[in-house]
Design a protein around this motif. Structure first.
Motif, short mmCIF file in Angstrom:
data_model
loop_
_atom_site.label_atom_id
_atom_site.label_comp_id
_atom_site.label_asym_id
_atom_site.label_seq_id
_atom_site.Cartn_x
_atom_site.Cartn_y
_atom_site.Cartn_z
N ARG A 197 35.87 1.64 101.92
CA ARG A 197 35.99 1.72 103.37
C ARG A 197 36.76 2.99 103.74
NH1 ARG A 197 38.89 -2.88 107.09
NH2 ARG A 197 38.85 -1.75 109.05
N GLY A 198 36.16 3.84 104.55
CA GLY A 198 36.81 5.10 104.95
C GLY A 198 37.47 4.97 106.31
N ILE A 199 38.71 5.50 106.42
CA ILE A 199 39.45 5.47 107.70
C ILE A 199 39.87 6.90 108.04
CG2 ILE A 199 41.49 4.57 108.92
CD1 ILE A 199 40.06 2.17 108.18
N PRO A 200 39.40 7.46 109.16
CA PRO A 200 39.92 8.79 109.55
C PRO A 200 41.26 8.63 110.29
CG PRO A 200 38.11 8.11 111.00
CD PRO A 200 38.37 6.97 110.08
N THR A 201 42.32 9.29 109.81
CA THR A 201 43.64 9.17 110.46
C THR A 201 43.86 10.28 111.49
OG1 THR A 201 44.74 10.53 108.80
CG2 THR A 201 44.64 8.17 108.36
N HIS A 202 43.03 11.33 111.45
CA HIS A 202 43.16 12.49 112.35
C HIS A 202 44.55 13.13 112.28
CE1 HIS A 202 39.34 11.12 113.88
NE2 HIS A 202 39.87 9.97 114.26
N ARG A 203 45.15 13.12 111.08
CA ARG A 203 46.49 13.71 110.97
C ARG A 203 46.53 14.87 109.99
NH1 ARG A 203 51.52 9.68 111.50
NH2 ARG A 203 52.50 11.68 111.05
N GLY A 204 45.36 15.41 109.65
CA GLY A 204 45.37 16.58 108.76
C GLY A 204 45.61 16.18 107.32
N TRP A 205 45.87 17.18 106.53
CA TRP A 205 45.98 17.07 105.07
C TRP A 205 46.83 15.88 104.62
CZ3 TRP A 205 46.19 22.18 101.93
CH2 TRP A 205 46.17 21.90 100.56
N VAL A 206 46.23 15.02 103.77
CA VAL A 206 47.00 13.94 103.13
C VAL A 206 47.67 14.54 101.90
CG1 VAL A 206 46.90 11.65 102.08
CG2 VAL A 206 45.33 12.23 103.95
N LYS A 207 49.00 14.72 101.97
CA LYS A 207 49.72 15.43 100.91
C LYS A 207 49.98 14.55 99.68
CE LYS A 207 50.99 19.50 102.72
NZ LYS A 207 50.82 20.76 102.06
N LYS A 208 50.32 13.26 99.95
CA LYS A 208 50.71 12.39 98.85
C LYS A 208 50.47 10.95 99.25
CE LYS A 208 54.18 14.38 96.16
NZ LYS A 208 55.51 14.83 95.96
N ILE A 209 50.05 10.10 98.32
CA ILE A 209 49.99 8.66 98.59
C ILE A 209 50.61 7.91 97.42
CG2 ILE A 209 48.10 8.51 100.28
CD1 ILE A 209 46.14 8.17 98.11
#
Length: 1225
Positions: free
Chosen positions: A741-753
């Motif tokens: 399932r894909g979720i767009p957060t509209h917050r730019g680059w995901v640096k770390k999870i």
């Protein structure tokens, strides 16, 4: 075995680092005993006794520029308890008043959007303890109610206001330091804004007028250096704006009134401190630095002694003490002894190493004892220095006069066996500065002392960002016995700091690398791997450092051996779930796979290996099945070895224990479990690779998801895999159900999870360039969010989980925050956290508990046995016991930082004892003559001059004569001479006044008047007609607005009592009190001061606390007892009456009256009731037993159903026929 408990629940906290330049002035040491320090937009609360941070307040959005503790100058009870209240102002103009214990904001105030210039709580009045005065740039001063946040009044001035200072002796006087000069306000009031624009003065140094330039005495040694330069230009205050050619000293750094003596002010310049006498508007002292010396940054004047703490640009703190004006035997020329106030350097601490980023910011001193100083350094360090006194002779060549230890404390002289008083505070370390006209005390008890600074505590912050942070492996049932919540912080200078998050203290600092640490991975609870990369060369190649660090020993070694020079930089390192394998990913080079246990390289991938953009190890492995196989094999061997006959006799449990022990020792060596990792390439394709022992197998490949951009990071826990890309999309894979399932957060680059630790905990922490979010992967929804500019003003540099429900964030303001999952403020309740060292601070207790503790400490002053019957205490010296009550009360008020208590008991203990001594002297000198007020006390037992008009009359007069002599020496214009002559006339020094009047030059417009005045002063006779004429002229002058001149004339004909009356009628109460002290006999002076006390008690003035101190100085103890009782200060009233009875000074000369008995009984009864409400039943019984018939009733209530209480021996039995005590004004 001792049960070992581990604190699993970590408190939310902030580890702070370097300060911002705007935080420079944001530091304050409160009467409560704690230091508040602004650090970026947070405020640290530091306990100086244990050198630990006990609270961090976070609510400001801009840098904190000012902090101020509320004052404790009020009577404390259940309705006005001991509380930690702090006001802070920031660069956006917001003021927050904090409840520090709970870490919450009490109220918020906003007027303008410019940085707050200055803050001060109004403490010198009894009306309210909530009044807060603030400077709102550019030119407003506003009075706020700090409890409700309402504005009381606002006043604007013509110039930009930099700071202000209140006159500690008169709350209606304040001075504003402006960009052009100083504005003096004399009508400050909390009820309305100042009516006038104030008196504006400019600081200039014009040439001294020739008529008043004194030739230097021939014998005087030639002044050197800075002294010479300052003698040439006498610095003075002018009312005109200085002309361009006059040297304007407008680089004034600081202005403050001297709390040690009235009407003196200090101005600080980089290379000199000027001491001004405000009555004369003239410098009377200069502390100058030689050309090679280190400039000043700040100076704090002391109240207990005339001394200055100075901070220099190299971080050195110096203590300068005012030199005695008494000519010592060594002084060559008595004329030189009073040329000006000289502050001798008595002690200095070590300097710090100043660099571009490390410089001293501010110093604060303990307001209660004035013998401790804290230095705040720009790199976040707080250095805590303590002043110590030790006996020893000074160097005779130093040219300094000797410093002596005091000969009495709290009014009680030193005992015969005591050498010196303990170093409790500045006034118990060094004796009073002697003044001209005082005889040097006999040196039997006098010890010469030397002062030195001792570093007693050091608090260091984090270094400059950026940081790489990593929490140690999580707590499990297996490691619970030795688990420590350690956080490793990699810094920009190559060192790794390890913090224990239970205490928030630095556990270890390890210098591991030579360049910035890029990442850390733990390989066990006590060891980690960290990597750093140097700056790239022309080819874009770097030196990679990968170090293995063992925490207990501090041993570190290069994990990759000789490798690392001139290669592409390491992008990341990832340790497998079982800590067996390590993957090292490079920027433009295939990855390396290492075995951590043996430190060997398993595989360096081929050149055509895909470029890795993100990589994560799988939590699944086959360790359990391997162990089962191993156990089965062992059991088979065990069965073969033990014969059938023996097997029955051997307990099966013993076999299993053996197997357990063996399997544990084997796991680390023999078993190599199979582990997997996944990674993505630049196209977004997912690869799966299996590692077992030395074999590496390529597994399945999953094609890229079209909705995702370039994958930046992966996290895997249980059956959930999460991918984050450079466009801010998160893709949640459920591996069991084979769903994504894909979720767009509209917050730019995901640096770390990162997934949270703990079985079944599916929370996920996500870091973006502009903040962070917590997601619940089970429900696939966001739990909390934080974004720069919206709810925080810092950028996040790194993230991690520190427990299953708390996150840790490193930010660019140099702080590391441990936050709840909601990621709100890190302030916490101070009483809920674990501290390494216990903190003594009664303010942290609940109000009732703090008051109970205080009463309990007061009730147990002498020994372990619970009694207040002094006669039963087994002491060799009965007289020593007398002083115990005062010393107990005095030191307890210091212990609690209770300003109001301390002022009261200092004056009370001094005068109770001095009046008792005086009475003994008069009784022994002439039976029946009780004129206690007139008796002169020995010089060493007078009250310090910082108490001003509360001092003994004789000492006060000597001080004023000494001061006017100094003014006379320093005068440099006709105005000054005229003021000196006026002062001398009021002091009764007519001959000297005439000499000054005759100095007026013939071309001066006042020449004729002054000459006539000189004639008048010399020819005044005591004949009736001349006296009545002068009196008539004086009263006419006063009626026509010439108050000062009329008062002078009345003083000339010895009608100073009338002069005081006129001054009081015209509202000049302070001036009248001063005149009464210097001119009137004790009886007349007492009348004037009693009228003043009545005025202070009036509703429009409402300053009863000051009135009580005035009455104490007059010996009106009965009246004081009555007032305390009527103000409902029950504990103070009862203990004060008790102390008076002990010394026999409650009344003067007549037997105990009916009224006195009533007061004593009422005070003791109310105190007993107060103790009962605080839960101190035995104490309540003791006081009730001494409160007459009403007390008996309370005793019955206290011991209902328990039979009669034990017989309590009262301290004093009242026998009206043969009363020994003296009571009634």
């Amino acid at each position: 075995m001792i049960p070992y408990t581990v604190n699993i629940k970590l408190a939310a906290r902030t580890l702070t680092g370097t300060l911002n330049l705007q935080n420079k002035t944001a530091v304050d040491w409160g009467w409560q005993g704690l230091i508040a320090q602004g650090c970026h937009s947070s405020i640290l609360i530091i306990d100086p006794k244990t050198a630990q941070t006990i609270q961090v307040l976070e609510r400001h959005k801009a840098n904190v520029v000012k902090v101020k503790w509320s004052r404790e100058n009020y009577y404390h009870n259940l309705s006005s308890p001991y509380c930690l209240r702090l006001a802070s102002g920031d660069a956006s103009g917001k003021i927050i008043v904090w409840d520090v214990v709970s870490g919450t904001a009490h109220c918020e105030i906003q007027e303008h959007s410019k940085p707050i210039g200055d803050l001060e709580w109004l403490w010198n009045q009894d009306a309210s303890r909530d009044l807060l005065l603030a400077v709102h740039p550019p030119n407003y001063i506003v009075l706020w109610n700090g409890d409700t946040g309402t504005k009381l009044w606002k006043k604007s001035y013509a110039e930009n206001i930099l700071s202000f200072s209140f006159d500690p002796f008169d709350p209606s006087n304040m001075a504003l330091l402006t960009s052009e000069g100083i504005v003096f306000i004399t009508d400050f009031s909390y009820s309305k804004p100042p009516g006038s624009a104030g008196k504006k003065v400019y600081i200039a140094s014009p040439h001294a007028s020739p008529a008043h330039t004194k030739p230097a005495p021939a014998t005087a040694p030639a002044p050197t250096g800075a002294k010479k330069a300052l003698n040439k230009v006498k610095v003075l205050i002018t009312n005109e704006k200085p002309t361009a050619e006059a040297v304007t000293l407008n680089d004034c750094l600081q202005l403050s009134y001297l709390p040690s003596k009235r009407n003196h002010m200090l101005l600080l310049y980089p290379r000199e401190i000027l001491i001004l006498d405000l009555e004369l508007s003239q410098t009377v002292g200069v502390v100058a630095i030689e050309r090679s010396g280190v400039p000043f940054i700040q100076v704090i004047p002391c109240a207990q002694r005339d001394a200055l703490y100075c901070l220099h640009e190299n971080g050195c703190i110096t203590l300068r003490v005012c030199r005695s004006t008494v000519a010592t035997e060594e002084a060559a020329d008595p004329e030189q002894s009073v040329q000006e106030l000289v502050y001798d350097l008595r002690s200095q601490c070590d300097a710090i190493r100043v660099t571009k980023t490390v410089r001293p910011y501010r110093m604060v001193i303990c307001p209660v004892n004035e013998n401790k100083a804290a230095l705040m350094v720009s790199d976040g360090r707080a250095m805590l220095w303590e002043l110590r006194a030790h006996t020893g002779k000074r160097n005779l060549h130093s040219g300094l006069s000797p410093l002596y230890s005091p000969v009495s404390f709290c009014g009680a002289p030193l005992g015969p066996n005591q050498k010196k008083i303990q170093d409790l505070s500045l006034n118990s370390m060094i004796g009073q500065t002697l003044i001209a006209g005082e005889t040097l005390p006999t040196s039997s008890h006098q010890q010469e002392v030397q002062l030195k600074f001792l570093l007693t505590g050091l608090l260091s912050g984090l270094p400059l960002p950026p940081f790489a942070i990593r929490m140690c492996p999580p707590l499990t049932t297996k490691n619970i016995n030795h688990y420590q919540p350690l956080l490793a912080v990699g810094t920009s200078n190559g060192s790794v700091l390890v913090y224990n998050l239970t205490s928030g203290l630095l556990h270890k600092e390890l210098s591991v690398h030579s360049c910035e640490v890029r990442g850390i991975e733990w390989v066990s609870l006590t060891s980690f791997l960290s990597f750093a990369t140097s700056a790239p060369n022309n080819m874009g190649l770097v030196r990679n450092e990968l170090q293995h660090v063992d925490l207990p020993t501090g041993r570190c070694f290069a994990f990759r051996g000789e490798r690392g020079n001139d290669e592409p930089p390491i992008e990341m390192i990832k340790v497998s779930h079982l800590k067996q394998y390590l993957v090292v990913v490079f920027r433009d080079k295939p990855l390396e796979l290492w075995d951590i246990r043996t430190g060997t390289l398993l595989r360096e991938m081929a050149k055509n290996f895909p470029t890795v953009t993100a990589l994560e190890w799988s939590p699944s492995h086959n360790l359990k099945s391997l162990k089962k196989k191993q156990m089965a094999a062992r059991e088979a061997i065990a069965r073969q070895t033990v014969s059938d006959a023996e097997q029955s006799s051997v307990e099966s449990s013993v076999i299993s224990l053996l197997q357990d022990a063996e399997s544990k020792s084997e796991t680390s060596q023999a078993i190599s479990a199979r582990e997997h990792f996944v990674f993505t390439d630049t196209d977004g394709q997912v690869y799966h690779i299996t590692v077992e022992g030395n074999t590496v197998k390529d597994g399945a490949r999953i094609p890229p998801d079209g909705s995702m951009g370039s994958i930046a990071c992966i996290a895997w826990k249980g059956d959930t895999l999460v991918l984050g890309d450079v466009d801010g999309n998160l893709n949640f894979w459920d591996l069991k159900a084979r769903l994504s399932r894909g979720i767009p957060t509209h917050r730019g680059w995901v640096k770390k999870i990162r997934f949270a630790p703990g079985k079944g905990n599916q929370k996920l922490l996500v870091m973006y360039t502009d903040g962070a979010e917590v997601w619940d992967t089970k429900e696939v929804q966001m739990v909390s969010s934080m974004r720069i500019g919206r709810n925080v003003n810092y950028r996040i540099l790194d993230i991690d989980w520190c427990t299953s429900d708390k996150v840790v964030l490193a930010s660019d303001d140099g702080c590391i925050r441990v936050l709840e999952m909601a990621m709100k403020s890190a302030s916490y309740r101070m009483d809920e956290q674990d501290l390494t060292d216990p903190v003594w601070c009664p303010y942290l207790l609940l109000p009732r508990a703090a008051l109970t503790l205080k009463a309990f400490l007061l009730l147990q002053p002498w020994s372990g046995t619970f009694t207040m019957d002094v006669t039963q205490v087994d002491y060799s010296e009965k007289d020593e016991i007398k002083g115990l009550i005062q010393e107990q009360l005095n030191s307890l008020s210091k212990l609690f930082g209770d300003e109001s208590d301390l002022h009261f008991w200092t004056v009370a203990s001094h005068y109770i004892q001095s009046f008792a001594q005086a009475r003994q002297l008069t009784v022994s000198a002439a039976e029946g003559q009780a004129q206690s007020e007139g008796v002169q006390l020995s010089p060493q037992s007078h009250l310090d001059i910082c108490h001003d008009v509360l001092c003994e009359t004789s000492y006060f007069q000597k001080f004023q004569l000494d001061r006017v002599h100094l003014q006379e020496v320093k005068r440099s214009s006709y105005e000054h001479t005229k003021k000196c002559a006026d002062q001398l006339l009021l002091l009764g020094q007519t001959d000297r006044a005439v000499q000054l009047l005759l100095e007026t030059s013939a071309d001066n417009p006042s020449y004729y008047c002054d000459s006539l005045k000189a004639c008048l002063v010399t020819t005044i006779t005591s004949s009736g007609p001349s006296q009545s004429t002068i009196k008539l002229v004086a009263t006419n002058m006063i009626a026509n607005g010439k108050l000062a001149e009329g008062v002078q004339l009345l003083c000339l004909i010895d009608k100073a009592a009338d002069a005081c009356r006129y001054l009081q009628t015209y509202g000049e109460w302070n001036r009248a009190a001063w005149l009464a002290k210097v001119r009137l006999n004790p009886a007349e002076s007492s009348d004037v001061l009693k009228r003043w006390a009545e005025h202070l008690c009036s509703p429009q003035v409402n300053h009863k606390s000051k009135a009580i101190l005035v009455l104490l100085s007059l010996g009106c103890f009965y009246k004081v007892g009555e007032m305390l009782h009527s103000m409902r200060h029950f504990d103070r009233a009862a203990l004060f009456i008790e102390a008076c009875l002990k010394y026999g000074s409650l009344c003067c000369g007549i037997s105990l009256t009916h009224y006195a008995h009533k007061l004593i009984e009422a005070a003791f009864l109310e105190y007993a009731r107060l103790l009962r409400t605080l839960g101190l039943r035995e104490g309540a019984a003791l006081w009730a037993s001494r409160a007459g018939s009403a007390g008996e009733q309370l005793m019955e209530e206290l011991f209902q159903g328990e039979g009669a209480p034990k017989e309590t021996l009262p301290l004093f039995t009242f026998i009206p026929q043969k009363s020994v005590y003296v009571l009634v004004d």
